[in-house]
Design a protein around this motif. Structure first.
Motif, PDB file in Angstrom:
ATOM      1  N   SER A 195       0.868  -1.170   0.000  1.00 42.07           N
ATOM      2  CA  SER A 195       0.000   0.000   0.000  1.00 42.07           C
ATOM      3  C   SER A 195       0.913   1.230   0.000  1.00 42.07           C
ATOM      4  CB  SER A 195      -0.863  -0.076   1.261  1.00 42.07           C
ATOM      5  OG  SER A 195      -1.646   1.056   1.384  1.00 42.07           O
ATOM      6  N   LEU A 196       1.046   1.880  -1.153  1.00 41.62           N
ATOM      7  CA  LEU A 196       2.046   2.944  -1.312  1.00 41.62           C
ATOM      8  C   LEU A 196       1.434   4.337  -1.094  1.00 41.62           C
ATOM      9  CD1 LEU A 196       5.124   3.112  -2.196  1.00 41.62           C
ATOM     10  CD2 LEU A 196       4.210   3.982  -4.348  1.00 41.62           C
ATOM     11  N   ASN A 197       0.523   4.690  -1.960  1.00 36.27           N
ATOM     12  CA  ASN A 197      -0.309   5.899  -1.809  1.00 36.27           C
ATOM     13  C   ASN A 197       0.396   7.248  -1.924  1.00 36.27           C
ATOM     14  OD1 ASN A 197      -2.432   4.094  -1.288  1.00 36.27           O
ATOM     15  ND2 ASN A 197      -1.812   3.984   0.846  1.00 36.27           N
ATOM     16  N   ALA A 198       1.702   7.242  -1.986  1.00 38.51           N
ATOM     17  CA  ALA A 198       2.425   8.517  -2.157  1.00 38.51           C
ATOM     18  C   ALA A 198       3.778   8.221  -2.775  1.00 38.51           C
ATOM     19  CB  ALA A 198       2.597   9.214  -0.806  1.00 38.51           C
ATOM     20  N   PRO A 199       4.216   9.062  -3.736  1.00 38.88           N
ATOM     21  CA  PRO A 199       5.487   8.778  -4.411  1.00 38.88           C
ATOM     22  C   PRO A 199       6.688   9.510  -3.830  1.00 38.88           C
ATOM     23  CG  PRO A 199       4.219  10.375  -5.682  1.00 38.88           C
ATOM     24  CD  PRO A 199       3.457  10.134  -4.412  1.00 38.88           C
ATOM     25  N   THR A 200       6.484  10.340  -2.794  1.00 40.48           N
ATOM     26  CA  THR A 200       7.629  11.043  -2.179  1.00 40.48           C
ATOM     27  C   THR A 200       7.567  10.841  -0.664  1.00 40.48           C
ATOM     28  OG1 THR A 200       6.395  13.100  -1.826  1.00 40.48           O
ATOM     29  CG2 THR A 200       7.575  12.889  -3.935  1.00 40.48           C
ATOM     30  N   ASN A 204      -2.692  13.518  -3.890  1.00 37.70           N
ATOM     31  CA  ASN A 204      -1.683  12.648  -4.516  1.00 37.70           C
ATOM     32  C   ASN A 204      -2.075  12.256  -5.942  1.00 37.70           C
ATOM     33  OD1 ASN A 204      -3.787  10.884  -4.162  1.00 37.70           O
ATOM     34  ND2 ASN A 204      -2.591   9.297  -3.158  1.00 37.70           N
ATOM     35  N   ASP A 205      -2.978  13.056  -6.569  1.00 37.54           N
ATOM     36  CA  ASP A 205      -3.573  12.602  -7.835  1.00 37.54           C
ATOM     37  C   ASP A 205      -3.201  13.454  -9.050  1.00 37.54           C
ATOM     38  OD1 ASP A 205      -4.968  14.850  -7.029  1.00 37.54           O
ATOM     39  OD2 ASP A 205      -6.906  14.125  -7.748  1.00 37.54           O
ATOM     40  N   SER A 206      -2.185  14.311  -8.911  1.00 36.03           N
ATOM     41  CA  SER A 206      -1.853  15.195 -10.045  1.00 36.03           C
ATOM     42  C   SER A 206      -0.922  14.482 -11.021  1.00 36.03           C
ATOM     43  CB  SER A 206      -1.179  16.470  -9.532  1.00 36.03           C
ATOM     44  OG  SER A 206       0.114  16.125  -9.058  1.00 36.03           O
ATOM     45  N   MET A 207      -0.682  15.112 -12.164  1.00 33.41           N
ATOM     46  CA  MET A 207       0.253  14.564 -13.144  1.00 33.41           C
ATOM     47  C   MET A 207       1.680  14.546 -12.571  1.00 33.41           C
ATOM     48  SD  MET A 207      -0.987  13.337 -15.835  1.00 33.41           S
ATOM     49  CE  MET A 207      -2.151  12.663 -14.697  1.00 33.41           C
ATOM     50  N   LYS A 208       1.965  15.533 -11.712  1.00 29.04           N
ATOM     51  CA  LYS A 208       3.290  15.556 -11.069  1.00 29.04           C
ATOM     52  C   LYS A 208       3.467  14.268 -10.221  1.00 29.04           C
ATOM     53  CE  LYS A 208       4.276  17.747  -7.214  1.00 29.04           C
ATOM     54  NZ  LYS A 208       4.267  18.786  -6.228  1.00 29.04           N
ATOM     55  N   HIS A 209       2.412  13.913  -9.499  1.00 21.60           N
ATOM     56  CA  HIS A 209       2.487  12.693  -8.681  1.00 21.60           C
ATOM     57  C   HIS A 209       2.610  11.445  -9.557  1.00 21.60           C
ATOM     58  CE1 HIS A 209       0.366  15.426  -5.713  1.00 21.60           C
ATOM     59  NE2 HIS A 209       1.483  15.091  -5.112  1.00 21.60           N
ATOM     60  N   ALA A 210       1.897  11.451 -10.694  1.00 21.92           N
ATOM     61  CA  ALA A 210       1.979  10.298 -11.604  1.00 21.92           C
ATOM     62  C   ALA A 210       3.409  10.143 -12.115  1.00 21.92           C
ATOM     63  CB  ALA A 210       0.987  10.476 -12.759  1.00 21.92           C
ATOM     64  N   GLU A 246      -8.816   8.731 -14.558  1.00 19.27           N
ATOM     65  CA  GLU A 246      -8.457   8.183 -15.880  1.00 19.27           C
ATOM     66  C   GLU A 246      -7.144   8.765 -16.377  1.00 19.27           C
ATOM     67  OE1 GLU A 246      -9.559   5.888 -18.411  1.00 19.27           O
ATOM     68  OE2 GLU A 246     -10.132   5.263 -16.386  1.00 19.27           O
ATOM     69  N   LYS A 247      -7.007  10.106 -16.214  1.00 16.96           N
ATOM     70  CA  LYS A 247      -5.801  10.777 -16.675  1.00 16.96           C
ATOM     71  C   LYS A 247      -4.571  10.203 -15.971  1.00 16.96           C
ATOM     72  CE  LYS A 247      -5.100  15.419 -16.718  1.00 16.96           C
ATOM     73  NZ  LYS A 247      -5.523  16.773 -16.327  1.00 16.96           N
ATOM     74  N   PHE A 248      -4.709  10.023 -14.676  1.00 17.41           N
ATOM     75  CA  PHE A 248      -3.609   9.493 -13.860  1.00 17.41           C
ATOM     76  C   PHE A 248      -3.241   8.083 -14.339  1.00 17.41           C
ATOM     77  CE2 PHE A 248      -1.547   7.629 -10.211  1.00 17.41           C
ATOM     78  CZ  PHE A 248      -0.924   8.673  -9.557  1.00 17.41           C
ATOM     79  N   ALA A 249      -4.268   7.239 -14.496  1.00 15.83           N
ATOM     80  CA  ALA A 249      -4.032   5.842 -14.897  1.00 15.83           C
ATOM     81  C   ALA A 249      -3.463   5.790 -16.318  1.00 15.83           C
ATOM     82  CB  ALA A 249      -5.331   5.050 -14.801  1.00 15.83           C
ATOM     83  N   ASN A 250      -4.005   6.613 -17.212  1.00 11.78           N
ATOM     84  CA  ASN A 250      -3.556   6.588 -18.603  1.00 11.78           C
ATOM     85  C   ASN A 250      -2.112   7.033 -18.745  1.00 11.78           C
ATOM     86  OD1 ASN A 250      -5.863   5.509 -19.554  1.00 11.78           O
ATOM     87  ND2 ASN A 250      -6.818   7.468 -20.114  1.00 11.78           N
ATOM     88  N   TYR A 251      -1.720   8.011 -17.935  1.00  4.71           N
ATOM     89  CA  TYR A 251      -0.327   8.461 -18.002  1.00  4.71           C
ATOM     90  C   TYR A 251       0.616   7.271 -17.733  1.00  4.71           C
ATOM     91  CZ  TYR A 251       4.084  10.668 -16.916  1.00  4.71           C
ATOM     92  OH  TYR A 251       5.423  11.001 -16.907  1.00  4.71           O
ATOM     93  N   LEU A 252       0.268   6.481 -16.707  1.00 10.29           N
ATOM     94  CA  LEU A 252       1.115   5.332 -16.372  1.00 10.29           C
ATOM     95  C   LEU A 252       1.066   4.290 -17.488  1.00 10.29           C
ATOM     96  CD1 LEU A 252       0.092   5.006 -12.615  1.00 10.29           C
ATOM     97  CD2 LEU A 252       2.271   5.870 -13.489  1.00 10.29           C
TER      98      LEU A 252
END
Ligand code: SF4
Length: 380
Positions: free
Chosen positions: A234-239, A284-290, A332-338
């Protein structure tokens, strides 16, 4: 002398004990089959054992049902929350999640490993009740056997646990309910040994996933013991800055240490670790986070579960921001970026949010403010 709980012993442990008392180890295999294939609730019913052995077992071992089912709540999406109590009155919850809305069979069962939780994730309602205690192996396994009993009742059939082996009512087990499974390491690992035993319920390791918030030393130990059981983080954050705020465990085991443990995890070929990422609007849902997430998973064999946050019944705020799920197009945007960067992304639906059965909602209502109350089902 107090009796040992036979339902918390693996077959190997039982064989050892039998050997020490001068009994043939195959008798332990027979007992195990009675317990988990036939689902008997008394030694007297183990009819292929000599009568004197049955009564001496009853003198040494207890065979009390570890949990009692208090209430069930059915969600409009087909999932069912089963609320149990332990002997000492603590709540334990499991959730049955249908593979599809068309069939009541083929279910995933989400089980708890602790009553409450000590990990303190700020978005989690279970965290607010603290840790009551870790569950025994018997209490973990009983969530599966009692769920099978519940399904049999619903299906109008006589309860035979072995039916699960042939018909596979519960196809997948996920250790993602109340508690941190690796914080109850002995309870979780002993329960896994019992569940996967071919003389018992015979769950395949491929059908089991254990989730952790990232207890690094325990991840290493778990990988050594059960490399074939699925691992979810369970990560939930990239920094670290953000994860420190959302998940206090990160202050002890930061993202660098966690990534190292995952890189070194002894994954079998073609298997991947699941990264759970709950999306919170504006947090935690912006493109920067992605982009940061994509960077963090580089070099890891992972797939990502993107899950929209399930609001609790009482709003939770982090740094003055009330936790909410993002809008579907943002998700969707977040998932699609990945996906565009060749990451396998599963967009997991949240089940059971209307019955307090979604991630982080378990037992929230029942244990608020340290009070334990038996919940009577308000649903028709
Ligand atoms: S999210 Fe899981 S580990 Fe974190 S506090 Fe809740 S139950 Fe515990």
């Amino acid at each position: 002398m107090s009796k040992s709980d036979i339902l918390s012993l693996t077959r190997d442990e039982l064989r050892e004990r039998f050997l020490e008392s001068g009994l043939q180890p195959y008798r332990a295999d027979q007992v195990f089959q009675w317990l988990y294939r036939k689902g008997v609730s008394s030694f007297e019913d183990m009819t292929n054992l000599p009568r004197d052995l049955r009564s001496s077992l009853a003198d040494v071992y207890s065979l009390e049902a570890p949990l009692s089912l208090v209430t069930t709540r059915q969600s409009s999406d087909g999932s069912v929350k089963l609320a149990f109590h332990t002997h000492d009155g603590l709540p334990v919850e499991s959730v049955l999640i249908p593979a599809s809305t068309r069939t009541r069979r083929k279910l995933t069962l989400c089980v708890s490993t602790q009553s409450g939780c000590a990990m303190g994730c700020v978005f989690c309602a279970t965290a607010r009740i603290g840790l009551r205690r870790s569950l025994t192996p018997a209490e973990i396994v009983a969530q599966i056997t009692e769920s099978l009993r519940f399904i049999a009742t619903e299906e109008g059939t006589r309860f035979r646990p072995e039916d699960n082996l042939t018909e596979r009512w519960i196809t997948n087990l996920v250790f993602m309910g109340m508690g941190e499974p690796l914080h109850n390491f002995r309870g979780t690992t002993t329960a896994l040994r019992i569940l996967m035993d071919t003389h018992g319920l015979g769950f395949s390791s491929r059908r089991i996933t254990v989730s952790t918030v990232g207890l690094v030393p325990k991840i290493r130990e778990f990988g050594r013991l059960f490399p074939r059981v699925g691992l979810a983080v369970s990560l939930n954050a990239p920094t670290d800055a953000l994860r420190d705020r959302l998940m206090p465990v990160n202050r002890t085991y930061n993202l660098r240490q966690l990534k190292k443990a995952l890189r070194e995890y002894p994954l079998p070929p073609r298997r991947r670790i699941t990264i759970e990422y709950v999306l919170f609007r504006g947090i935690n849902d912006s493109m920067k986070h992605a982009r940061q997430l994509l960077d963090w998973i580089k070099g890891l064999r992972v797939k990502i579960n993107v899950i929209p946050y399930n609001p609790d019944f009482d709003p939770i705020t982090v740094d003055g921001v009330t936790l909410e799920p993002p809008a579907p197009e943002e998700r969707e945007k977040f998932a699609n970026y990945l996906r565009e960067h060749d990451v396998t992304v599963l967009e997991r639906r949240s089940f059971g949010s209307d019955i307090g059965a979604a991630c982080g909602q378990l037992s929230a209502r029942e244990l608020r403010n340290g009070e334990i109350t038996v919940v009577t089902d308000p649903e028709p």
